[in-house]
Design a protein around this motif. Structure first.
Motif, mmCIF file in Angstrom:
data_model
loop_
_atom_site.group_PDB
_atom_site.id
_atom_site.type_symbol
_atom_site.label_atom_id
_atom_site.label_comp_id
_atom_site.label_asym_id
_atom_site.label_seq_id
_atom_site.Cartn_x
_atom_site.Cartn_y
_atom_site.Cartn_z
ATOM 1 N N ALA A 296 0.838 -1.210 0.000
ATOM 2 C CA ALA A 296 0.000 0.000 0.000
ATOM 3 C C ALA A 296 0.868 1.253 0.000
ATOM 4 N N ILE A 297 1.917 1.249 0.872
ATOM 5 C CA ILE A 297 2.812 2.418 0.911
ATOM 6 C C ILE A 297 3.440 2.647 -0.462
ATOM 7 N N TRP A 298 3.937 1.559 -1.060
ATOM 8 C CA TRP A 298 4.666 1.734 -2.313
ATOM 9 C C TRP A 298 3.755 1.893 -3.513
ATOM 10 N N SER A 299 2.453 1.526 -3.387
ATOM 11 C CA SER A 299 1.556 1.841 -4.497
ATOM 12 C C SER A 299 1.520 3.348 -4.694
ATOM 13 N N MET A 300 1.540 4.083 -3.571
ATOM 14 C CA MET A 300 1.585 5.547 -3.680
ATOM 15 C C MET A 300 2.982 6.031 -4.042
ATOM 16 N N GLY A 301 4.003 5.379 -3.442
ATOM 17 C CA GLY A 301 5.376 5.765 -3.733
ATOM 18 C C GLY A 301 5.712 5.594 -5.208
ATOM 19 N N VAL A 302 5.250 4.479 -5.767
ATOM 20 C CA VAL A 302 5.497 4.217 -7.184
ATOM 21 C C VAL A 302 4.820 5.290 -8.021
ATOM 22 N N TYR A 303 3.594 5.676 -7.615
ATOM 23 C CA TYR A 303 2.917 6.730 -8.372
ATOM 24 C C TYR A 303 3.721 8.023 -8.327
ATOM 25 N N ALA A 304 4.249 8.320 -7.127
ATOM 26 C CA ALA A 304 5.035 9.547 -6.997
ATOM 27 C C ALA A 304 6.248 9.506 -7.928
ATOM 28 N N TRP A 305 6.937 8.360 -7.977
ATOM 29 C CA TRP A 305 8.100 8.248 -8.860
ATOM 30 C C TRP A 305 7.689 8.394 -10.318
ATOM 31 N N MET A 306 6.537 7.778 -10.654
ATOM 32 C CA MET A 306 6.066 7.889 -12.032
ATOM 33 C C MET A 306 5.771 9.348 -12.379
ATOM 34 N N ALA A 307 5.170 10.065 -11.410
ATOM 35 C CA ALA A 307 4.841 11.470 -11.654
ATOM 36 C C ALA A 307 6.115 12.304 -11.799
ATOM 37 N N ILE A 308 7.151 11.965 -10.998
ATOM 38 C CA ILE A 308 8.421 12.691 -11.120
ATOM 39 C C ILE A 308 9.005 12.468 -12.518
ATOM 40 N N ALA A 309 8.986 11.197 -12.960
ATOM 41 C CA ALA A 309 9.480 10.900 -14.307
ATOM 42 C C ALA A 309 8.673 11.674 -15.346
ATOM 43 N N ALA A 310 7.345 11.738 -15.146
ATOM 44 C CA ALA A 310 6.476 12.434 -16.098
ATOM 45 C C ALA A 310 6.804 13.922 -16.122
ATOM 46 N N PHE A 311 7.067 14.469 -14.929
ATOM 47 C CA PHE A 311 7.395 15.892 -14.842
ATOM 48 C C PHE A 311 8.698 16.188 -15.583
ATOM 49 N N ILE A 312 9.702 15.338 -15.357
ATOM 50 C CA ILE A 312 10.980 15.505 -16.051
ATOM 51 C C ILE A 312 10.765 15.395 -17.563
ATOM 52 N N ALA A 313 9.917 14.421 -17.964
ATOM 53 C CA ALA A 313 9.661 14.225 -19.391
ATOM 54 C C ALA A 313 9.007 15.455 -20.004
ATOM 55 N N LEU A 314 8.100 16.098 -19.243
ATOM 56 C CA LEU A 314 7.378 17.244 -19.796
ATOM 57 C C LEU A 314 8.241 18.498 -19.817
ATOM 58 N N VAL A 315 9.002 18.713 -18.725
ATOM 59 C CA VAL A 315 9.714 19.982 -18.602
ATOM 60 C C VAL A 315 11.010 19.977 -19.414
ATOM 61 N N TRP A 316 11.797 18.895 -19.228
ATOM 62 C CA TRP A 316 13.089 18.882 -19.923
ATOM 63 C C TRP A 316 13.084 18.028 -21.184
ATOM 64 N N GLN A 317 11.900 17.486 -21.527
ATOM 65 C CA GLN A 317 11.766 16.697 -22.764
ATOM 66 C C GLN A 317 12.778 15.567 -22.847
ATOM 67 N N VAL A 318 12.968 14.870 -21.728
ATOM 68 C CA VAL A 318 13.912 13.757 -21.725
ATOM 69 C C VAL A 318 13.189 12.508 -22.211
ATOM 70 N N LYS A 319 13.713 11.914 -23.293
ATOM 71 C CA LYS A 319 13.048 10.743 -23.884
ATOM 72 C C LYS A 319 12.974 9.590 -22.902
ATOM 73 N N THR A 320 14.117 9.328 -22.228
ATOM 74 C CA THR A 320 14.165 8.148 -21.358
ATOM 75 C C THR A 320 13.183 8.293 -20.192
ATOM 76 N N ALA A 321 12.928 9.533 -19.764
ATOM 77 C CA ALA A 321 11.953 9.733 -18.696
ATOM 78 C C ALA A 321 10.553 9.381 -19.181
ATOM 79 N N GLN A 322 10.282 9.682 -20.467
ATOM 80 C CA GLN A 322 8.990 9.296 -21.050
ATOM 81 C C GLN A 322 8.809 7.794 -21.030
ATOM 82 N N TRP A 323 9.872 7.087 -21.379
ATOM 83 C CA TRP A 323 9.764 5.625 -21.409
ATOM 84 C C TRP A 323 9.613 5.069 -20.003
ATOM 85 N N ALA A 324 10.207 5.783 -19.038
ATOM 86 C CA ALA A 324 10.136 5.301 -17.654
ATOM 87 C C ALA A 324 8.684 5.244 -17.170
ATOM 88 N N ILE A 325 7.829 6.176 -17.655
ATOM 89 C CA ILE A 325 6.424 6.172 -17.225
ATOM 90 C C ILE A 325 5.784 4.833 -17.567
#
Lengths: 224, 250
Positions: free
Chosen positions: B64-93
């Protein structure tokens, strides 16, 4: 062109379209009324039961009827190339998105608010609950329009847009549904429901500030 | 910081680094999870009220803790993908979302299995249960949106926007237990207060939480590497890598 100029021009055009294509705002309204009519038929004409489930029923009907028109919000502009031209001309998409959302609300949210007192009477709600229905719809339907515009913008070039739009946007509607129907329920018991209204207003403010930016981003990436 | 992070945006460099991390994390996570679960299931005292059935906590709470933690990491990757346009961050989502969906499913399923003997019901429309279910829908929505486009890159970007928007649900889940005083209990472990749990039970739980985190890291490395290979299949270095692998097999 500035954001405000684009906002004004787009809004003017959208309102003209709404005035001429009456089906765009009449159909969601009819859908809303028909869903509400189905409930007494489905669960039986028991006044007490209807009064109890009325807050949830009204709000779910509102969610669905806003969602119904959402898919078409940007589709026309996408198909006939208006969006492409806007992106190519580096026109401020933020003003365009906001105008689209405002027009979407005028087309699908505002009519619901106007007929809701009548329908609340059908379901046997008290005067206090009726006021709460109107107030929550007033705060909640703009939020519905904002989120459905986001869903429409995200799924713009997707293969199966319609059902996908519902799948990704309905989960985001849930907090709104919880607070809005809680407010109406409290009002039905004659209790104070200012807290729920304040939460709804806060959600609306945050969404109003952030969602148009996301819509603009989503439109850009779909046009490519 | 950006100078230091910059090379990792390059798929080939990231691929090698992930392989290194995966080799370390995978065995470590298995050892830690085995240690935590064996200790928790076999060697902790039974609860004075719930008997042995509380032992499911060692799976339920970390998931349960990591279901939210994983979402947070996914959102961080998504944020990096959107702001700095990093391809690998997009794939990480796309690499992270299914892991999160499975963690959420585990948390919901073990919660239901725990709820049946303790609360007398598999499911109640309790605030925390409902918002965890919404989290599952969000993960599924991100996955569905990502695969809905003919153009894979549009799907990746759209999923990134949705992942960032969905972050609003995290505080709702976290505080749901305090806002709505419903059936699910409040937090047992907090960072600041003394835990309301005996150390003999707490330690295996903490080890399990760590184990789930390590497993998440290992699986992300594995899935992201696969995603890199899929997206970069046309590049010479991928071809070379695949040939090397085949040679090693022969």
């Amino acid at each position: 062109m500035s954001h405000i100029a684009v906002f004004r021009a787009t809004l003017e055009r959208e309102l003209k379209l709404l005035a001429r294509q009456k089906a765009d705002w009449v159909n969601p309204l009819l859908f809303f009324i028909i869903i509400l009519t189905l409930f007494p038929l489905g669960v039986g004409a028991k006044p007490n039961l209807l009064r109890e489930i009325a807050p949830g029923v009204i709000w779910i009907a509102a969610l669905l009827s806003v969602l119904l028109g959402a898919e078409r919000q940007f589709r026309q502009d996408y198909r006939d190339g208006v969006l492409e031209q806007l992106v190519a001309a580096r026109a401020p998409l933020l003003g365009y998105s906001l105008a689209k959302i405002a027009a979407g609300w005028i087309g699908s949210g505002l009519p619901l608010i106007l007929v809701s007192p009548l329908l609340a009477l059908f379901l046997g709600l008290s005067a206090e609950a009726l006021l709460a229905v109107v107030l929550t719809l007033l705060l909640g339907t703009p939020l519905l329009s904002l989120l459905s515009a986001l869903g429409a913008a995200l799924t713009l070039s997707a293969d199966k847009g319609g059902i996908l739009l519902a799948l990704i946007i309905l989960p985001l509607y849930i907090p709104l549904l919880i607070f809005a129907s809680a407010a109406v329920e409290q009002a039905g018991f004659g209790l104070n429901y200012q807290a729920q209204l304040a939460v709804l207003a806060a959600m609306l403010c945050v969404a109003l500030a952030l969602v148009p930016i996301a819509v603009q981003k989503a439109l850009k990436l779909n046009v490519g | 910081m950006f100078k230091w992070l910059d090379p990792y945006a390059k798929p080939q460099v990231l691929f090698a680094t992930l392989l290194w991390w995966q080799r370390g994390l995978m065995p470590l996570s298995i050892v830690v999870l085995l240690l935590g679960t064996i200790w928790g299931l076999g060697f902790t005292p039974a609860d004075y009220q719930q008997g042995d059935s509380y032992r499911i906590i060692h799976v339920h709470v970390p998931a349960a803790i990591w279901s939210m933690g994983v979402y947070a990491w996914m959102a961080i990757a998504a944020f990096i993908a959107l702001v700095w346009q990093v391809k690998t961050a997009q794939w990480a989502i796309g690499a992270i979302a299914p892991i999160g969906a499975v963690y959420t499913l585990i948390a919901l399923f073990t919660g239901a299995a725990w709820g049946k003997p303790m609360w007398g019901t598999w499911w109640v429309w309790d605030a925390r249960l409902t918002s965890e279910l919404i989290l599952l829908f969000l993960f599924l929505g991100v996955m569905a949106l990502q695969n809905a486009f003919a153009d894979r890159q549009t799907g990746d970007k759209a999923a990134a926007v949705l992942a960032v928007v969905g972050v609003v649900n995290l505080p709702i889940i976290h505080y749901s237990v305090e806002w709505w005083n419903t059936l699910h209990q409040g937090a047992t472990i907090t960072k600041f207060a003394k835990p309301s749990m005996d150390p003999s039970m707490l330690w295996p739980l903490l080890i399990c939480i760590l184990g789930f985190a390590l497993l998440f890291g290992a699986l992300t490395c594995l899935r992201l590497r696969t995603a890199i290979l899929q997206h970069e299949a046309h590049r010479p270095w991928v071809r070379q890598y695949v040939e090397e692998q085949q040679d090693a097999k022969l």
